[in-house]
Scaffold this motif. Sequence first.
Motif, PDB file in Angstrom:
ATOM      1  N   GLU A 181       0.868  -1.173   0.000  1.00  0.00           N
ATOM      2  CA  GLU A 181       0.000   0.000   0.000  1.00  0.00           C
ATOM      3  C   GLU A 181       0.900   1.216   0.000  1.00  0.00           C
ATOM      4  OE1 GLU A 181      -3.403   0.292   2.509  1.00  0.00           O
ATOM      5  OE2 GLU A 181      -3.772  -1.869   2.405  1.00  0.00           O
ATOM      6  N   TRP A 211      -0.236   5.605   7.821  1.00  0.00           N
ATOM      7  CA  TRP A 211      -1.018   4.478   7.332  1.00  0.00           C
ATOM      8  C   TRP A 211      -1.781   3.804   8.479  1.00  0.00           C
ATOM      9  CZ3 TRP A 211      -0.713  -0.886   8.134  1.00  0.00           C
ATOM     10  CH2 TRP A 211      -1.452  -1.674   7.233  1.00  0.00           C
ATOM     11  N   THR A 216      -4.712   6.054   9.582  1.00  0.00           N
ATOM     12  CA  THR A 216      -5.793   6.030   8.589  1.00  0.00           C
ATOM     13  C   THR A 216      -6.557   4.710   8.677  1.00  0.00           C
ATOM     14  OG1 THR A 216      -4.545   7.480   7.121  1.00  0.00           O
ATOM     15  CG2 THR A 216      -6.317   6.194   6.118  1.00  0.00           C
ATOM     16  N   ARG A 217      -5.831   3.618   8.809  1.00  0.00           N
ATOM     17  CA  ARG A 217      -6.430   2.280   8.922  1.00  0.00           C
ATOM     18  C   ARG A 217      -7.326   2.200  10.156  1.00  0.00           C
ATOM     19  NH1 ARG A 217      -4.694  -2.423  11.482  1.00  0.00           N
ATOM     20  NH2 ARG A 217      -5.204  -4.329  10.383  1.00  0.00           N
ATOM     21  N   ARG A 218      -6.829   2.721  11.279  1.00  0.00           N
ATOM     22  CA  ARG A 218      -7.592   2.690  12.533  1.00  0.00           C
ATOM     23  C   ARG A 218      -8.848   3.547  12.415  1.00  0.00           C
ATOM     24  NH1 ARG A 218      -3.532   3.236  15.348  1.00  0.00           N
ATOM     25  NH2 ARG A 218      -3.563   5.448  15.714  1.00  0.00           N
ATOM     26  N   LYS A 240     -10.519   4.264   9.677  1.00  0.00           N
ATOM     27  CA  LYS A 240     -11.472   3.567   8.797  1.00  0.00           C
ATOM     28  C   LYS A 240     -12.211   2.471   9.547  1.00  0.00           C
ATOM     29  CE  LYS A 240      -9.139   4.314   4.377  1.00  0.00           C
ATOM     30  NZ  LYS A 240      -8.314   3.683   3.341  1.00  0.00           N
ATOM     31  N   LYS A 241     -11.499   1.738  10.406  1.00  0.00           N
ATOM     32  CA  LYS A 241     -12.115   0.650  11.167  1.00  0.00           C
ATOM     33  C   LYS A 241     -13.092   1.193  12.199  1.00  0.00           C
ATOM     34  CE  LYS A 241      -8.542  -2.784  10.649  1.00  0.00           C
ATOM     35  NZ  LYS A 241      -9.077  -3.997  10.146  1.00  0.00           N
TER      36      LYS A 241
END
Length: 156
Positions: free
Chosen positions: A104, A145, A148-150, A152-153
């Motif tokens: 990614e 990253w 952002t991932r956290r 989104k979850k």
Amino acid sequence: MSSQTPSSTKETSYISALGLDVGNKRVGIAGCDRTGLIASGITTLHRTSFERDVEQLKQIIQERDIEILVVGLPYSMDGSLGFQARHVQKFTKRIAAILKLPVEYVDERLTSYQAEQMLIAQKISPSRNKGLIDRFAAALILQQWLDTRRQKKSLK
């Protein structure tokens, strides 16, 4: 109507990612804690040959049980992909194919500047510590990253 399987539980509570700040002379490398909350610099790979770069990355990936590569992509200030970004993509595609890992990309604009500012704040000379700048930049890329991932979850 989603069922929790062991693999999806692992995905939400654990991630083993490697952040890379790819340059022509060096690759800054960062990892994250097992919870995927905090990124920190691991090392700086001084590039000599593609084969040696791959071997050094393989060793780190095996030691840390890495599942994904997170690579900083140096967009131009206008948001376009310039020469260096295409160079990074080419290198990354080759590495990912050999290592059999997903990739990614993260917009890395200004991460090296931020890393330099972090060194200056610690009264460390940026001009004498290029490898440290690359390592800090990789940590900033990976942290972005992870955040952002956290986020989104948490929206799911």
